[in-house]
Design an enzyme around this catalytic site. Sequence first.
Site, PDB file in Angstrom:
ATOM      1  N   LYS A  20       0.802  -1.223   0.118  1.00  0.00           N
ATOM      2  CA  LYS A  20      -0.117   0.026  -0.061  1.00  0.00           C
ATOM      3  C   LYS A  20       0.955   1.222   0.140  1.00  0.00           C
ATOM      4  O   LYS A  20       2.092   1.023   0.192  1.00  0.00           O
ATOM      5  CB  LYS A  20      -0.955   0.107   1.343  1.00  0.00           C
ATOM      6  CG  LYS A  20      -1.829  -1.145   1.195  1.00  0.00           C
ATOM      7  CD  LYS A  20      -2.876  -1.367   2.482  1.00  0.00           C
ATOM      8  CE  LYS A  20      -3.704  -2.400   2.478  1.00  0.00           C
ATOM      9  NZ  LYS A  20      -4.826  -2.666   3.537  1.00  0.00           N
ATOM     10  N   TYR A  60     -12.235  -2.904  -3.208  1.00  0.00           N
ATOM     11  CA  TYR A  60     -12.879  -2.694  -1.739  1.00  0.00           C
ATOM     12  C   TYR A  60     -14.387  -2.699  -1.704  1.00  0.00           C
ATOM     13  O   TYR A  60     -14.875  -2.111  -0.692  1.00  0.00           O
ATOM     14  CB  TYR A  60     -12.333  -1.443  -0.990  1.00  0.00           C
ATOM     15  CG  TYR A  60     -10.619  -1.838  -0.627  1.00  0.00           C
ATOM     16  CD1 TYR A  60     -10.617  -3.012   0.145  1.00  0.00           C
ATOM     17  CD2 TYR A  60      -9.679  -0.974  -0.959  1.00  0.00           C
ATOM     18  CE1 TYR A  60      -9.044  -3.332   0.727  1.00  0.00           C
ATOM     19  CE2 TYR A  60      -8.377  -1.238  -0.344  1.00  0.00           C
ATOM     20  CZ  TYR A  60      -8.162  -2.521   0.441  1.00  0.00           C
ATOM     21  OH  TYR A  60      -7.022  -2.873   0.846  1.00  0.00           O
ATOM     22  N   PHE A  68     -15.183   3.784   7.627  1.00  0.00           N
ATOM     23  CA  PHE A  68     -13.962   4.315   7.138  1.00  0.00           C
ATOM     24  C   PHE A  68     -13.718   4.164   5.594  1.00  0.00           C
ATOM     25  O   PHE A  68     -12.414   4.253   5.077  1.00  0.00           O
ATOM     26  CB  PHE A  68     -12.880   3.196   7.713  1.00  0.00           C
ATOM     27  CG  PHE A  68     -12.796   1.808   7.586  1.00  0.00           C
ATOM     28  CD1 PHE A  68     -12.682   1.100   6.603  1.00  0.00           C
ATOM     29  CD2 PHE A  68     -13.593   0.791   8.556  1.00  0.00           C
ATOM     30  CE1 PHE A  68     -12.694  -0.281   6.263  1.00  0.00           C
ATOM     31  CE2 PHE A  68     -13.907  -0.354   8.471  1.00  0.00           C
ATOM     32  CZ  PHE A  68     -13.398  -1.048   7.159  1.00  0.00           C
ATOM     33  N   ARG A  96      -1.624 -14.688   3.988  1.00  0.00           N
ATOM     34  CA  ARG A  96      -2.552 -14.087   4.917  1.00  0.00           C
ATOM     35  C   ARG A  96      -1.862 -14.204   6.313  1.00  0.00           C
ATOM     36  O   ARG A  96      -1.776 -13.347   7.207  1.00  0.00           O
ATOM     37  CB  ARG A  96      -4.108 -14.450   4.921  1.00  0.00           C
ATOM     38  CG  ARG A  96      -4.760 -14.216   3.990  1.00  0.00           C
ATOM     39  CD  ARG A  96      -5.425 -12.834   3.793  1.00  0.00           C
ATOM     40  NE  ARG A  96      -6.445 -12.738   4.854  1.00  0.00           N
ATOM     41  CZ  ARG A  96      -7.204 -11.460   4.824  1.00  0.00           C
ATOM     42  NH1 ARG A  96      -7.056 -10.539   4.002  1.00  0.00           N
ATOM     43  NH2 ARG A  96      -8.090 -11.387   5.931  1.00  0.00           N
ATOM     44  N   THR A 102      -5.353  -7.817  10.450  1.00  0.00           N
ATOM     45  CA  THR A 102      -5.746  -6.467   9.902  1.00  0.00           C
ATOM     46  C   THR A 102      -5.164  -5.254  10.747  1.00  0.00           C
ATOM     47  O   THR A 102      -4.591  -4.210  10.313  1.00  0.00           O
ATOM     48  CB  THR A 102      -7.061  -6.320   9.727  1.00  0.00           C
ATOM     49  OG1 THR A 102      -7.669  -7.430   9.104  1.00  0.00           O
ATOM     50  CG2 THR A 102      -7.678  -5.185   9.023  1.00  0.00           C
ATOM     51  N   ARG A 113       2.795  -7.149   9.173  1.00  0.00           N
ATOM     52  CA  ARG A 113       2.153  -6.186   9.961  1.00  0.00           C
ATOM     53  C   ARG A 113       2.607  -5.957  11.077  1.00  0.00           C
ATOM     54  O   ARG A 113       2.520  -4.896  11.852  1.00  0.00           O
ATOM     55  CB  ARG A 113       0.647  -6.409   9.849  1.00  0.00           C
ATOM     56  CG  ARG A 113      -0.037  -5.911   8.499  1.00  0.00           C
ATOM     57  CD  ARG A 113      -1.465  -6.376   8.270  1.00  0.00           C
ATOM     58  NE  ARG A 113      -2.273  -5.883   7.152  1.00  0.00           N
ATOM     59  CZ  ARG A 113      -3.381  -6.330   6.613  1.00  0.00           C
ATOM     60  NH1 ARG A 113      -3.846  -7.374   7.198  1.00  0.00           N
ATOM     61  NH2 ARG A 113      -3.590  -6.100   5.772  1.00  0.00           N
ATOM     62  N   ASN A 123      -1.622  -0.219   7.476  1.00  0.00           N
ATOM     63  CA  ASN A 123      -1.314  -1.444   7.620  1.00  0.00           C
ATOM     64  C   ASN A 123      -0.153  -1.965   6.663  1.00  0.00           C
ATOM     65  O   ASN A 123      -0.231  -3.324   6.314  1.00  0.00           O
ATOM     66  CB  ASN A 123      -2.399  -2.648   8.201  1.00  0.00           C
ATOM     67  CG  ASN A 123      -3.529  -2.388   7.219  1.00  0.00           C
ATOM     68  OD1 ASN A 123      -3.207  -2.339   5.873  1.00  0.00           O
ATOM     69  ND2 ASN A 123      -4.585  -3.183   7.228  1.00  0.00           N
ATOM     70  N   HIS A 126      -1.792  -5.579   1.494  1.00  0.00           N
ATOM     71  CA  HIS A 126      -3.036  -6.238   1.233  1.00  0.00           C
ATOM     72  C   HIS A 126      -2.864  -7.667   0.762  1.00  0.00           C
ATOM     73  O   HIS A 126      -1.767  -7.983   0.028  1.00  0.00           O
ATOM     74  CB  HIS A 126      -3.749  -5.343   0.065  1.00  0.00           C
ATOM     75  CG  HIS A 126      -4.883  -6.252  -0.349  1.00  0.00           C
ATOM     76  ND1 HIS A 126      -6.149  -6.369   0.216  1.00  0.00           N
ATOM     77  CD2 HIS A 126      -4.999  -7.235  -1.399  1.00  0.00           C
ATOM     78  CE1 HIS A 126      -6.913  -7.251  -0.352  1.00  0.00           C
ATOM     79  NE2 HIS A 126      -6.235  -7.666  -1.461  1.00  0.00           N
ATOM     80  N   GLU A 137      -9.210 -10.521  -8.013  1.00  0.00           N
ATOM     81  CA  GLU A 137      -8.314  -9.191  -7.690  1.00  0.00           C
ATOM     82  C   GLU A 137      -7.042  -9.069  -8.626  1.00  0.00           C
ATOM     83  O   GLU A 137      -6.708  -8.242  -9.289  1.00  0.00           O
ATOM     84  CB  GLU A 137      -7.716  -9.293  -6.303  1.00  0.00           C
ATOM     85  CG  GLU A 137      -8.943  -8.841  -5.335  1.00  0.00           C
ATOM     86  CD  GLU A 137      -8.426  -9.090  -3.934  1.00  0.00           C
ATOM     87  OE1 GLU A 137      -7.353  -9.381  -3.641  1.00  0.00           O
ATOM     88  OE2 GLU A 137      -9.314  -8.915  -3.068  1.00  0.00           O
TER      89      GLU A 137
HETATM   90  P1  IDP Z   1      -7.616  -7.259   5.545  1.00  0.00           P
HETATM   91  O1  IDP Z   1      -6.935  -6.258   4.910  1.00  0.00           O
HETATM   92  O2  IDP Z   1      -6.845  -7.643   6.578  1.00  0.00           O
HETATM   93  O3  IDP Z   1      -8.309  -8.169   4.785  1.00  0.00           O
HETATM   94  P2  IDP Z   1     -10.432  -5.993   5.625  1.00  0.00           P
HETATM   95  O4  IDP Z   1     -11.241  -6.198   6.903  1.00  0.00           O
HETATM   96  O5  IDP Z   1     -10.617  -6.649   4.440  1.00  0.00           O
HETATM   97  O6  IDP Z   1      -8.824  -6.200   6.141  1.00  0.00           O
HETATM   98  O7  IDP Z   1     -10.012  -4.408   5.503  1.00  0.00           O
HETATM   99  C1  IDP Z   1      -9.474  -4.003   4.304  1.00  0.00           C
HETATM  100  C2  IDP Z   1      -8.864  -2.850   4.564  1.00  0.00           C
HETATM  101  O8  IDP Z   1      -9.559  -1.724   4.976  1.00  0.00           O
HETATM  102  C3  IDP Z   1      -7.773  -3.004   5.724  1.00  0.00           C
HETATM  103  O9  IDP Z   1      -6.607  -3.613   5.504  1.00  0.00           O
HETATM  104  C4  IDP Z   1      -7.643  -1.632   6.231  1.00  0.00           C
HETATM  105  O10 IDP Z   1      -6.474  -0.902   5.457  1.00  0.00           O
HETATM  106  C5  IDP Z   1      -8.852  -0.867   6.091  1.00  0.00           C
HETATM  107  N1  IDP Z   1      -9.616  -0.944   7.292  1.00  0.00           N
HETATM  108  C6  IDP Z   1     -10.391  -2.025   7.731  1.00  0.00           C
HETATM  109  N2  IDP Z   1     -10.891  -1.733   8.909  1.00  0.00           N
HETATM  110  C7  IDP Z   1     -10.537  -0.468   9.424  1.00  0.00           C
HETATM  111  C8  IDP Z   1     -10.806   0.502  10.364  1.00  0.00           C
HETATM  112  O11 IDP Z   1     -11.589   0.277  11.331  1.00  0.00           O
HETATM  113  N3  IDP Z   1     -10.100   1.847  10.273  1.00  0.00           N
HETATM  114  C9  IDP Z   1      -9.445   2.118   9.295  1.00  0.00           C
HETATM  115  N4  IDP Z   1      -9.058   1.294   7.927  1.00  0.00           N
HETATM  116  C10 IDP Z   1      -9.869   0.159   8.171  1.00  0.00           C
HETATM  117 MG    MG Z   2      -9.601  -7.979   3.047  1.00  0.00          MG
END
Ligand code: IDP
Ligand code: MG
Length: 160
Positions: A20, A60, A68, A96, A102, A113, A123, A126, A137
Amino acid sequence: FLPHLVASMEQVDETYIMVKPDGVQRGLVGEIISRFEKKGFKLTGLKLFQCPKELAEEHYKDLKAKPFFPGLIDYITSGPVVCMAWEGVGVVASARKLIGSTDPLKAEPGTIRGDLAVQTGRNVVHGSDSPENGKREIGLWFKEGELCQWTPAQAPWLRE
Ligand code: IDP
Ligand code: MG
């Protein structure tokens, strides 16, 4: 029924991994790529890319209703990302695990992470969450002709 035939019948999956914009800005591209490279997965696509808003929203789309979401789209389009396609047996779940939770504060030490980030909204990386989404994707982020099929020289040293 020889064991090497059983192994070769295992499902080879593909996953979409992306450094990212914070990972690019912080100079973590090489570090992140090398985690997957050292593990033994096969890189089949790689590019530095400025993501348009529409693509970030499509990628997304399942999170569209989240509070968010607008911040997430701003974040992902705030600078170049590094797009990668990786292939291997069990690559989706394994990637993963290498990436970690996350929320980087909950991610285990040793994960990307867990080692390199502190906030969910920054973070650094992805990874696709299922083989189906891996295919989806990679199709979204890469054009035909941008992916390479090749046989790494180390292949026989990674699998029995
Ligand atoms: P992942 O990346 O671990 O699969 P997801 O739940 O799919 O997590 O969320 C996608 C991305 O959205 C996260 O990696 C993060 O960048 C962002 N994100 C998820 N939850 C939050 C939050 O509560 N606040 C801000 N950003 C978030
Ligand atoms: Mg995800």
